[in-house]
Design an enzyme around this catalytic site. Sequence first.
Site, PDB file in Angstrom:
ATOM      1  N   LYS A   1      63.871   8.616 119.054  1.00 35.63           N
ATOM      2  CA  LYS A   1      62.419   8.437 119.089  1.00 35.63           C
ATOM      3  C   LYS A   1      61.813   9.393 118.091  1.00 35.63           C
ATOM      4  CE  LYS A   1      59.388   6.052 121.580  1.00 35.63           C
ATOM      5  NZ  LYS A   1      59.585   4.805 122.316  1.00 35.63           N
TER       6      LYS A   1
HETATM    7  P1  NAD Z   1      49.222   0.889 121.913  1.00 32.54           P
HETATM    8  O1  NAD Z   1      48.870   2.004 121.016  1.00 32.54           O
HETATM    9  O2  NAD Z   1      49.232  -0.498 121.393  1.00 32.54           O
HETATM   10  O3  NAD Z   1      48.249   0.914 123.194  1.00 32.54           O
HETATM   11  C1  NAD Z   1      48.063   2.044 123.988  1.00 32.54           C
HETATM   12  C2  NAD Z   1      46.913   1.783 124.946  1.00 32.54           C
HETATM   13  O4  NAD Z   1      46.776   2.905 125.817  1.00 32.54           O
HETATM   14  C3  NAD Z   1      45.561   1.611 124.236  1.00 32.54           C
HETATM   15  O5  NAD Z   1      44.841   0.587 124.886  1.00 32.54           O
HETATM   16  C4  NAD Z   1      44.898   2.955 124.471  1.00 32.54           C
HETATM   17  O6  NAD Z   1      43.473   2.907 124.435  1.00 32.54           O
HETATM   18  C5  NAD Z   1      45.405   3.275 125.855  1.00 32.54           C
HETATM   19  N1  NAD Z   1      45.247   4.680 126.216  1.00 32.54           N
HETATM   20  C6  NAD Z   1      45.471   5.771 125.450  1.00 32.54           C
HETATM   21  N2  NAD Z   1      45.146   6.879 126.129  1.00 32.54           N
HETATM   22  C7  NAD Z   1      44.714   6.471 127.344  1.00 32.54           C
HETATM   23  C8  NAD Z   1      44.253   7.146 128.498  1.00 32.54           C
HETATM   24  N3  NAD Z   1      44.160   8.468 128.521  1.00 32.54           N
HETATM   25  N4  NAD Z   1      43.913   6.403 129.573  1.00 32.54           N
HETATM   26  C9  NAD Z   1      44.002   5.057 129.556  1.00 32.54           C
HETATM   27  N5  NAD Z   1      44.442   4.365 128.493  1.00 32.54           N
HETATM   28  C10 NAD Z   1      44.797   5.067 127.417  1.00 32.54           C
HETATM   29  O7  NAD Z   1      50.644   1.287 122.543  1.00 32.54           O
HETATM   30  P2  NAD Z   1      51.731   0.328 123.181  1.00 32.54           P
HETATM   31  O8  NAD Z   1      52.705  -0.035 122.127  1.00 32.54           O
HETATM   32  O9  NAD Z   1      51.071  -0.727 123.986  1.00 32.54           O
HETATM   33  O10 NAD Z   1      52.492   1.344 124.157  1.00 32.54           O
HETATM   34  C11 NAD Z   1      52.015   1.625 125.471  1.00 32.54           C
HETATM   35  C12 NAD Z   1      53.122   2.263 126.284  1.00 32.54           C
HETATM   36  O11 NAD Z   1      54.236   1.369 126.342  1.00 32.54           O
HETATM   37  C13 NAD Z   1      53.675   3.562 125.715  1.00 32.54           C
HETATM   38  O12 NAD Z   1      54.033   4.409 126.782  1.00 32.54           O
HETATM   39  C14 NAD Z   1      54.903   3.117 124.959  1.00 32.54           C
HETATM   40  O13 NAD Z   1      55.845   4.154 124.809  1.00 32.54           O
HETATM   41  C15 NAD Z   1      55.397   2.029 125.876  1.00 32.54           C
HETATM   42  N6  NAD Z   1      56.288   1.057 125.234  1.00 32.54           N
HETATM   43  C16 NAD Z   1      55.885   0.336 124.150  1.00 32.54           C
HETATM   44  C17 NAD Z   1      56.743  -0.598 123.589  1.00 32.54           C
HETATM   45  C18 NAD Z   1      56.325  -1.484 122.442  1.00 32.54           C
HETATM   46  O14 NAD Z   1      57.076  -2.408 122.108  1.00 32.54           O
HETATM   47  N7  NAD Z   1      55.178  -1.303 121.840  1.00 32.54           N
HETATM   48  C19 NAD Z   1      58.027  -0.774 124.115  1.00 32.54           C
HETATM   49  C20 NAD Z   1      58.408  -0.026 125.223  1.00 32.54           C
HETATM   50  C21 NAD Z   1      57.525   0.872 125.778  1.00 32.54           C
END
Ligand code: NAD
Length: 409
Positions: A102
Site C-alpha cells: 500500500k
Molecule cells: P473515495 O475517495 O472515492 O471516497 C471516500 C469517501 O469518503 C468520500 O465520499 C469522502 O467524502 C468520504 N469521507 C472522507 N472523510 C470522511 C469523514 N470524515 N466522514 C465521512 N465521510 C468521509 O475513496 P474510495 O475508493 O471509495 O475508498 C473508500 C474506502 O474503501 C477506503 O477505506 C478504501 O481504503 C476502501 N477501499 C477502496 C477500494 C477501491 O477499489 N477504491 C477497494 C477496497 C477498499
Amino acid sequence: MQAFEATNVYFDQAARLLDLTGNMRTMMITPDRELRVEVAIEMDNGEIGNFIGYRIQHDNARGPFKGGLRYHPHVDQDESRALASLMTWKTAVVDLPYGGAKGGMNCDPAKLSRGELERLTRRFVQQIHDFIGPHKDIPAPDMGTDAQVMAWILNEYSKYHGFHPACVTGKPVEYHGSAGREAATGYGVMLCTREMLKRQGQTIAGTTFTIQGYGNVGSFTARFLHDLGGIIIGVSDASGAILRPEGLDIAALERHVTVARRVAGFKGGEVGTNDQLLTMPVDVLIPAALGGVFDKTIAESVQAKLIVEAANGPTWPEADVVFTRRGIPVVPDILANAGGVIVSYFEWVQNLQHFRWPLEQVRREQETRQVESFGKVYDLAQKKGVSMRTAAFMLAINRVGRARVLGGI
Ligand code: NAD
C-alpha cells in the site's frame, strides 16, 4: 493505539489459534520493504510544493506485491503499513496470486489542480519506478485516486520500462483498464452483504442500509443494493449526512453528487451528522470511508444488526470486542471489500494476455470467487466458534504461511 498495531491485534487473535511460532509471527507481520520518498513539484503559483510519498511492500510470499495508492492528508508511514498488511491477508483470503502493499501521498487532492495532481503523480512514479512493475508491485486506486491517476502512472512508468499495461490496475477502460473495475469493490460489498443476509434468512430487498462515505465504494454499493430493492435510509461523506427513513432516491442523489461533488445540498432528505448516521437504527451499517471510525463509544451506540466493512480498517480492536459482546456480526474488510483487488487481478491477467473480457464475464468470475471465499470464511467461523474476522485471518495466515514454507525462507 496506531493503525498497524491494531491490524496486528487481529493477526494475533488468529495466530494464537494456529500455534504460530514467535519467529514466524515476526516474519509475517514485518513489512519486507518500506519506501519513503520526497515528492517536490512546482505548484501552479510557481512555488515549490513539498509532499512525502510512501510505498510499503508488506509480503510477497504468494506473488507480486499488490495494493492501492491513497492521496489524503492523513497518509503516513504507519497507516500505509497497516493497509499494506491488510492487503497481504486480503489477497490470501480471496486466493489471488499476490502479496500485499500500500502507499500514497500526504496531500489533499481536493485542493490540488488537475495539473498539480498530474505532476505529483508523475514525480512519485519517477521516485519509485524501479520498485514497482507487473511482476514486482502493482499499484491501484484507493481514497483520493482514480482511473485518471492510474493512467498517468502507466504513462510515466512506460517512459522508463517500455509498454507494460499490467504495471498498474484500475486504469480507464479506454486505456488498458478492465470492464467492471470501477464498480468492483461496491459490487463485492453487495455480494458479501447478500450472502450474509442469506445465512440469516433475509434478502437485500426490504432491508434498510446506512452507508458512510459516498465516493467510489460507497456510491456503487448504494446503487447495487438499491437496484436489488434495498432501502438506503442514510448516506454521508466528508460534507455531512443525508437521512430519509423511507429510503433515499439513489438516482436523484447520484445526479446531485455528479454536479455538486458532495452529498450536502441534496434536497431529498434531512441533513444529519456522520455520528448520527453511524448510530441510527438500521438493519445493515456499511462504513465506506476512512479507517478507525468505530471506537469503543461509537460501538456501544451503534444500533445496526449487521456491519459490513467496505472501508479498510474501520473498526478499532476495542470496538470489535464491543460488537462481539453485543452480538453484532461484522463482515470484515479483508473479505467484504476484496472485490476491487479481485477485478484488479482480472485486469492484470487481461493486460498480460493482451486480451479483453466482456463485463458479464468479469461479473461472473468476481461473483464465483467472492461467494466461494465468503462461504469458506463463514463456515470456518461457525466451525471454530470465532468471529468472521478471526476466521478470515486464520485462512489468510495459513495460506501465506504455507507459501513461505513451501517456497523456503
Ligand atoms: P473515495 O475517495 O472515492 O471516497 C471516500 C469517501 O469518503 C468520500 O465520499 C469522502 O467524502 C468520504 N469521507 C472522507 N472523510 C470522511 C469523514 N470524515 N466522514 C465521512 N465521510 C468521509 O475513496 P474510495 O475508493 O471509495 O475508498 C473508500 C474506502 O474503501 C477506503 O477505506 C478504501 O481504503 C476502501 N477501499 C477502496 C477500494 C477501491 O477499489 N477504491 C477497494 C477496497 C477498499
